[in-house]
Each structure stands twice: as C-alpha cells, then as structure tokens.
Design a protein around this motif. Structure first.
Motif, PDB file in Angstrom:
ATOM      1  N   LEU A 198       6.119   1.583 -15.262  1.00  0.00           N
ATOM      2  CA  LEU A 198       6.210   0.278 -15.347  1.00  0.00           C
ATOM      3  C   LEU A 198       7.479  -0.229 -14.547  1.00  0.00           C
ATOM      4  O   LEU A 198       8.342  -0.818 -15.252  1.00  0.00           O
ATOM      5  CB  LEU A 198       6.057  -0.287 -16.676  1.00  0.00           C
ATOM      6  CG  LEU A 198       4.774  -0.109 -17.432  1.00  0.00           C
ATOM      7  CD1 LEU A 198       4.745  -0.802 -18.786  1.00  0.00           C
ATOM      8  CD2 LEU A 198       3.561  -0.524 -16.776  1.00  0.00           C
ATOM      9  N   SER A 200       9.192  -1.146 -10.359  1.00  0.00           N
ATOM     10  CA  SER A 200       8.933  -1.219  -9.043  1.00  0.00           C
ATOM     11  C   SER A 200       9.592  -0.245  -8.205  1.00  0.00           C
ATOM     12  O   SER A 200       9.512   0.365  -7.033  1.00  0.00           O
ATOM     13  CB  SER A 200       9.625  -2.479  -8.209  1.00  0.00           C
ATOM     14  OG  SER A 200      10.882  -2.605  -8.584  1.00  0.00           O
ATOM     15  N   HIS A 218       1.668   2.665  -8.176  1.00  0.00           N
ATOM     16  CA  HIS A 218       2.598   1.517  -8.269  1.00  0.00           C
ATOM     17  C   HIS A 218       2.377   0.553  -9.204  1.00  0.00           C
ATOM     18  O   HIS A 218       1.203   0.419  -9.731  1.00  0.00           O
ATOM     19  CB  HIS A 218       2.860   1.113  -6.824  1.00  0.00           C
ATOM     20  CG  HIS A 218       3.148   1.790  -5.811  1.00  0.00           C
ATOM     21  ND1 HIS A 218       4.539   2.234  -5.568  1.00  0.00           N
ATOM     22  CD2 HIS A 218       2.449   2.443  -4.608  1.00  0.00           C
ATOM     23  CE1 HIS A 218       4.318   3.198  -4.437  1.00  0.00           C
ATOM     24  NE2 HIS A 218       3.074   3.300  -3.903  1.00  0.00           N
ATOM     25  N   TRP A 219       3.617   0.111  -9.524  1.00  0.00           N
ATOM     26  CA  TRP A 219       3.295  -1.137 -10.723  1.00  0.00           C
ATOM     27  C   TRP A 219       4.020  -2.442  -9.955  1.00  0.00           C
ATOM     28  O   TRP A 219       5.091  -2.104  -9.564  1.00  0.00           O
ATOM     29  CB  TRP A 219       3.942  -0.916 -12.049  1.00  0.00           C
ATOM     30  CG  TRP A 219       3.699  -1.956 -13.043  1.00  0.00           C
ATOM     31  CD1 TRP A 219       2.733  -2.039 -13.544  1.00  0.00           C
ATOM     32  CD2 TRP A 219       4.809  -2.787 -13.638  1.00  0.00           C
ATOM     33  NE1 TRP A 219       2.805  -3.140 -14.650  1.00  0.00           N
ATOM     34  CE2 TRP A 219       3.855  -3.516 -14.642  1.00  0.00           C
ATOM     35  CE3 TRP A 219       6.106  -2.660 -13.487  1.00  0.00           C
ATOM     36  CZ2 TRP A 219       4.805  -4.561 -15.383  1.00  0.00           C
ATOM     37  CZ3 TRP A 219       6.860  -3.837 -14.214  1.00  0.00           C
ATOM     38  CH2 TRP A 219       6.038  -4.472 -15.292  1.00  0.00           C
ATOM     39  N   GLU A 220       3.395  -3.628 -10.305  1.00  0.00           N
ATOM     40  CA  GLU A 220       3.903  -4.782  -9.563  1.00  0.00           C
ATOM     41  C   GLU A 220       4.328  -6.082 -10.352  1.00  0.00           C
ATOM     42  O   GLU A 220       4.337  -6.918 -10.253  1.00  0.00           O
ATOM     43  CB  GLU A 220       2.952  -5.177  -8.377  1.00  0.00           C
ATOM     44  CG  GLU A 220       2.601  -4.291  -7.399  1.00  0.00           C
ATOM     45  CD  GLU A 220       1.583  -4.569  -6.266  1.00  0.00           C
ATOM     46  OE1 GLU A 220       1.030  -5.757  -6.545  1.00  0.00           O
ATOM     47  OE2 GLU A 220       1.454  -4.331  -5.499  1.00  0.00           O
ATOM     48  N   SER A 224       1.315  -4.689 -18.841  1.00  0.00           N
ATOM     49  CA  SER A 224       1.768  -3.401 -19.051  1.00  0.00           C
ATOM     50  C   SER A 224       0.855  -2.048 -19.152  1.00  0.00           C
ATOM     51  O   SER A 224       1.215  -1.101 -19.268  1.00  0.00           O
ATOM     52  CB  SER A 224       2.663  -3.280 -20.394  1.00  0.00           C
ATOM     53  OG  SER A 224       1.996  -3.637 -21.287  1.00  0.00           O
ATOM     54  N   ASN A 225      -0.609  -2.629 -18.858  1.00  0.00           N
ATOM     55  CA  ASN A 225      -1.519  -1.473 -19.005  1.00  0.00           C
ATOM     56  C   ASN A 225      -2.147  -1.442 -17.698  1.00  0.00           C
ATOM     57  O   ASN A 225      -3.142  -0.719 -17.557  1.00  0.00           O
ATOM     58  CB  ASN A 225      -2.547  -1.928 -20.300  1.00  0.00           C
ATOM     59  CG  ASN A 225      -3.342  -3.146 -19.873  1.00  0.00           C
ATOM     60  OD1 ASN A 225      -2.600  -4.095 -19.317  1.00  0.00           O
ATOM     61  ND2 ASN A 225      -4.401  -3.210 -20.562  1.00  0.00           N
ATOM     62  N   ALA A 227      -1.739  -1.035 -13.330  1.00  0.00           N
ATOM     63  CA  ALA A 227      -1.115  -0.658 -12.264  1.00  0.00           C
ATOM     64  C   ALA A 227      -2.013  -0.276 -10.861  1.00  0.00           C
ATOM     65  O   ALA A 227      -3.225  -0.552 -11.352  1.00  0.00           O
ATOM     66  CB  ALA A 227      -0.539   0.662 -12.504  1.00  0.00           C
ATOM     67  N   TYR A 228      -1.578   0.042  -9.791  1.00  0.00           N
ATOM     68  CA  TYR A 228      -2.416   0.285  -8.513  1.00  0.00           C
ATOM     69  C   TYR A 228      -1.951   1.568  -7.956  1.00  0.00           C
ATOM     70  O   TYR A 228      -1.028   1.999  -8.210  1.00  0.00           O
ATOM     71  CB  TYR A 228      -2.031  -0.722  -7.365  1.00  0.00           C
ATOM     72  CG  TYR A 228      -2.303  -2.331  -8.148  1.00  0.00           C
ATOM     73  CD1 TYR A 228      -3.700  -2.627  -7.878  1.00  0.00           C
ATOM     74  CD2 TYR A 228      -1.325  -2.935  -8.770  1.00  0.00           C
ATOM     75  CE1 TYR A 228      -3.994  -3.929  -8.245  1.00  0.00           C
ATOM     76  CE2 TYR A 228      -1.698  -4.176  -9.140  1.00  0.00           C
ATOM     77  CZ  TYR A 228      -3.106  -4.777  -9.120  1.00  0.00           C
ATOM     78  OH  TYR A 228      -3.754  -5.901  -9.444  1.00  0.00           O
ATOM     79  N   GLN A 277      -7.331  -0.592  -8.738  1.00  0.00           N
ATOM     80  CA  GLN A 277      -6.432  -1.102 -10.120  1.00  0.00           C
ATOM     81  C   GLN A 277      -6.922  -0.139 -11.224  1.00  0.00           C
ATOM     82  O   GLN A 277      -8.189   0.202 -11.431  1.00  0.00           O
ATOM     83  CB  GLN A 277      -7.066  -2.359 -10.330  1.00  0.00           C
ATOM     84  CG  GLN A 277      -6.114  -3.013 -11.229  1.00  0.00           C
ATOM     85  CD  GLN A 277      -6.550  -4.646 -11.736  1.00  0.00           C
ATOM     86  OE1 GLN A 277      -7.876  -4.725 -12.060  1.00  0.00           O
ATOM     87  NE2 GLN A 277      -5.792  -5.315 -11.887  1.00  0.00           N
ATOM     88  N   LEU A 280      -3.982   2.189 -17.316  1.00  0.00           N
ATOM     89  CA  LEU A 280      -3.152   3.052 -17.642  1.00  0.00           C
ATOM     90  C   LEU A 280      -3.523   3.478 -19.007  1.00  0.00           C
ATOM     91  O   LEU A 280      -3.820   2.784 -19.995  1.00  0.00           O
ATOM     92  CB  LEU A 280      -1.814   2.769 -17.542  1.00  0.00           C
ATOM     93  CG  LEU A 280      -1.280   2.189 -16.431  1.00  0.00           C
ATOM     94  CD1 LEU A 280       0.284   1.776 -16.412  1.00  0.00           C
ATOM     95  CD2 LEU A 280      -1.342   3.557 -15.454  1.00  0.00           C
TER      96      LEU A 280
END
Length: 317
Positions: A198, A200, A218-220, A224-225, A227-228, A277, A280
């Motif tokens: 979590l 950048s 990656h997380w943008e 919080s659960n 990411a990409y 997408q 997590l």
C-alpha cells in the motif's frame, strides 16, 4: 454631618465583593505578565540560541543524506519502543478477533490438507514424491510483529520489532499468514521500516497463478484491500477470481506467495496491455504478525548470474 450609604441588601454586598475580586485579579494578571516579559527579555539570548540550533538541525538533516539516514535510524529506534508498547496494548484487546481469524484459517488449512491428500492418492504418487514435497524451502522466515502501521496515506510505512541484530536487512521481503506485505526499506539495530504494498513507492513482480503471465503490482491510494497489476499482455487468457502470486524472478520473494484475486479487468492507458484490479489477501488494517524472508540462497544465485553477465559483456567489448 457625614452620612453613610447603608447596604440596602445582601446583593449589594455581593456586587462590592465581586468588583473588588475582579480588580485584584486584574492587578495580579498584569503583574504576572510583566514578570513573564521581564523573564523573556533577560533570557532572550537562550531563546535565540535554541531557535538557531533548531533551524540548523533541520537544514542539516534535510539536505544531507548521510546525516538524515542516521537521524531516521536513531529516531526509528526510539519511536519503535513506544510503538511496540502501544501495539501490545492494542493486540491484547484484539485477541478475540484474532482467535476467530485463526480458527477460520485452521479450518481452511485442514481442508487444503484433505484436498491435497486426496489428489495424491488419485495421482498414485509414491513415498519418494511425498518426501520431496516435505523438504524445507531454501529460505528461512524471521518472525516479527508490526508495532506501527498506516493504511490511508499515499506512501504508507510500517515498523516491525526486528532489525539487523535479528538478521533483517534492507530489501528483504515481508509476508503475513495470508500473503504479501512489502519490502524492508531501512533496518536499524532492533527495528525496521517496511514499504508495504500500500504505497506508491512499491512495485512487486507477480504473475497469474498457473497461467505464467507476468506483471507488476501497484497501489494508487484509496481502499486498503485493492491494488492493480499492470503490463499483462493482450494475448493472455485468464478468468476472474483467479489468484495472483509472486513470480519468483527476484531475490525478494520466492515464487508462489499469495497476492490477491482478480476482480476486474481494464485496458491500459496505451491500450497495448491489460490492467487487473486485484483484491489483496492481506488485511493491512489489522496486520499484527509478519515474517521476513531471508532468501540468501536465491540472492547469491542472482549475484553470480549478474557477475557472469557482466563478465560476458566486458569480454565482448
């Protein structure tokens, strides 16, 4: 003849007393303020010294990388003690929820053991294969506890209660009982700072399980659960809810550590690849127990490989 004005009531007496008290308070306040001003003036050189020292320390640590790293390491050690005490208190009150999670996890693992046993029986594997499956992994796990954690910032960090004295070093992978957590950013003597997924700043090599298509996690920001995973090729074939795991193409994480499951498929900005997408598996908001991966064997293999590649490149030139 002098005349006196008698108090007509008890209320008149109260008014006189209140006025006298206010007048006395005003005199006292004025006197105290004057003493404070005199104190500041008489010790002004000390205040100027403290101000100049503070400004110089800020400039020193902000624009000098070595001094900054020393300060961060020292501050992290001091803060780690405080964070650890706070974490122990929070963990005590979270025992009920933790027991429920452990119970669910045990049920899940028991079911996996049953399914694996049934699969082995159907495939007719012999005892030699079973012995191979039981061999330990070529890496060891260092148990640690999270003593400080953030999940709602753009660049989150977490602190664990293990450091170089326990075998933890920079760039080691960190996992939980559910999946990937992050990578060690800085290791002190007894505490370490971890860049979690979590953030950048985080980029973790992963793949779609049993498919072989690779990408980067990656997380943008935001949830919080979620990411990409970027850079999945357009010719890739997969389904929703399939698992994403680590690729094993680095010394940080071994192959097959759980990351999450695919819940949505998007196109990349340039349209040449897919963007997945992923939900997590790790619950970062309730993270307590983690494991640092000491993958020394893989790290040595990669170092030898890089040395060989450099040698071949120099010999050609």
């Amino acid at each position: 003849m002098d005349e006196t004005i008698p108090f007509t009531s008890i209320n008149d007496r109260k008014v006189i007393i209140i006025l006298y008290a206010l007048h006395h308070t005003s005199i006292t306040t004025h006197h105290n303020m004057r003493n404070l001003i005199d104190f500041i003036i008489s010790h002004s050189h000390w205040f100027v010294l403290v101000l100049l020292e503070t400004v110089s320390m800020i400039l020193l640590f902000k624009y000098n990388s070595y001094q900054s790293s020393v300060w961060i390491s020292s501050a992290n050690s001091m803060a780690g003690i405080v964070y650890e005490a706070e974490s122990k208190i929070q963990s005590f009150f979270a025992l009920t929820k933790l027991n429920e999670q452990l119970s669910r996890r045990n049920i899940y693992l028991e079911q996996q053991v049953k399914d694996l046993s049934a699969e082995l029986e159907r495939s007719g594997m012999d005892s030699t294969t079973l012995t191979t499956l039981k061999n330990p992994a070529p890496y060891k796990l260092i148990e640690a506890k999270v003593v400080s954690n953030t999940v709602h910032k753009k660049d989150n960090f977490l602190t664990i209660n293990k450091g170089e004295a326990d075998g933890v070093h920079k760039d080691m992978g960190v996992i939980s009982g559910h999946g990937v957590v992050g990578i060690v950013y800085m290791a002190g003597r007894h505490y370490s700072v971890v860049i979690p997924a979590l953030s950048s700043l985080s980029s973790i090599n992963c793949k779609i399980e049993r498919r072989g298509y690779f990408g980067h996690l990656h997380w943008e920001g935001g949830y919080s659960n979620l990411a990409y995973v970027d850079d999945i090729p357009r010719h890739a074939r997969f389904r929703l809810y399939e698992r994403v795991v680590t690729s094993g193409y680095s010394s940080v994480f071994p192959e097959g550590v759980a990351v999450g499951k695919i819940i949505h498929v998007l196109n990349s900005a340039d349209g040449v690849s897919y963007r997945l997408q992923v939900q997590l598996y790790t619950d970062f908001a309730n993270l307590r127990d983690v494991y640092v991966i000491d993958n020394t064997a893989m790290r040595e293999q990669l170092e030898v490989l890089r040395a060989a590649q450099d040698s071949l490149y120099k010999s050609k030139n």
